[in-house]
Design an enzyme around this catalytic site. Sequence first.
Site, PDB file in Angstrom:
ATOM      1  N   ARG A  51       0.829  -1.213   0.000  1.00 53.70           N
ATOM      2  CA  ARG A  51       0.000   0.000   0.000  1.00 53.70           C
ATOM      3  C   ARG A  51       0.859   1.257   0.000  1.00 53.70           C
ATOM      4  O   ARG A  51       1.924   1.282   0.609  1.00 53.70           O
ATOM      5  CB  ARG A  51      -0.909   0.006   1.225  1.00 53.70           C
ATOM      6  CG  ARG A  51      -1.935  -1.117   1.247  1.00 53.70           C
ATOM      7  CD  ARG A  51      -2.652  -1.156   2.589  1.00 53.70           C
ATOM      8  NE  ARG A  51      -1.747  -1.615   3.650  1.00 53.70           N
ATOM      9  CZ  ARG A  51      -2.009  -1.483   4.946  1.00 53.70           C
ATOM     10  NH1 ARG A  51      -3.114  -0.890   5.345  1.00 53.70           N
ATOM     11  NH2 ARG A  51      -1.163  -1.934   5.843  1.00 53.70           N
ATOM     12  N   ASP A  53       0.643   5.545   0.786  1.00 55.71           N
ATOM     13  CA  ASP A  53      -0.143   6.499   1.557  1.00 55.71           C
ATOM     14  C   ASP A  53      -0.735   7.600   0.688  1.00 55.71           C
ATOM     15  O   ASP A  53      -0.369   7.771  -0.482  1.00 55.71           O
ATOM     16  CB  ASP A  53       0.735   7.144   2.633  1.00 55.71           C
ATOM     17  CG  ASP A  53       0.837   6.283   3.879  1.00 55.71           C
ATOM     18  OD1 ASP A  53      -0.061   5.466   4.114  1.00 55.71           O
ATOM     19  OD2 ASP A  53       1.833   6.437   4.618  1.00 55.71           O
ATOM     20  N   ARG A 198      10.501   7.783   3.962  1.00 55.33           N
ATOM     21  CA  ARG A 198      10.298   9.196   4.283  1.00 55.33           C
ATOM     22  C   ARG A 198      11.087   9.607   5.527  1.00 55.33           C
ATOM     23  O   ARG A 198      11.575  10.740   5.619  1.00 55.33           O
ATOM     24  CB  ARG A 198       8.807   9.479   4.441  1.00 55.33           C
ATOM     25  CG  ARG A 198       8.045   9.391   3.115  1.00 55.33           C
ATOM     26  CD  ARG A 198       6.545   9.292   3.303  1.00 55.33           C
ATOM     27  NE  ARG A 198       6.012  10.442   4.030  1.00 55.33           N
ATOM     28  CZ  ARG A 198       4.756  10.517   4.465  1.00 55.33           C
ATOM     29  NH1 ARG A 198       3.920   9.492   4.257  1.00 55.33           N
ATOM     30  NH2 ARG A 198       4.328  11.593   5.092  1.00 55.33           N
TER      31      ARG A 198
END
Length: 263
Positions: A51, A53, A198
Amino acid sequence: MRNLKLIIRYDGTDFFGWQTQPGRRTVQETVEKAIAEITREPRVRLNCSGRTDSGVHAVGQVANVYTASKLSCAVLLKAINAKLPEDVGVREVTEAPQSFCANKDAVRKMYRYVVQDGRLQDPFLRKYAWFVRQHLNAEAMARASRCLVGRHDFRCFETEWPNRLTSVRTVTHLSVNRFGECIWIDVEANGFLYNMVRAIAGSLVQVGRGFWPETQIADVLHAMDRRLAGPTAPPEGLFLMRVTYPESGADRPAPGETDASRS
């Protein structure tokens, strides 16, 4: 039933991530609806490599779907794209073995994080890069990142640890390169923790700004404490570039190191 492998690209700006959510526009639901319109099947379920975001983009997301449709892959590719909005497209549709699972069979994934630095933000990059209003030392960032290559416990770069069975991952490639006003941080690994890329990008930018010495990245890694790492970089700079699968069953990731989470 046929098992089809799809390679999908999307601009994540106006999506609430990949996974279907009630009342939210998501990539999964958008592509599933397009496929269902073509195949006339009441239930279509895409299984993706991992997945992404809200706001995160993909160049090479991989998914598989089971269908009873007899349409050729070439016809399906053209027909599905005709039903999709402009910010998502299917690059390839191919036949896959019945046992193929886009998530569990992935052995490596590569993400690219894009940073634009300098005094002025490029308006054309505002949805596709993290703007840092300061010149960054990309060479220092590259040197600092070298300690992250290899098999390590990356819990210091994971949001809300523990999320998975183990936070050990193997980074097979990590590079930091400047291209004009942009810096590309490329990370390839056998799996990723939630917000791992990130958090790595946010930490390396601390080095690029001169806020941290180059050795601090290694110190953070060894401390295994998320509070000591840098900020989580914003989602718009993150791209899922490619997913690699084994040619045979010999190159499978270790249990618990597969990537079902978001980076």
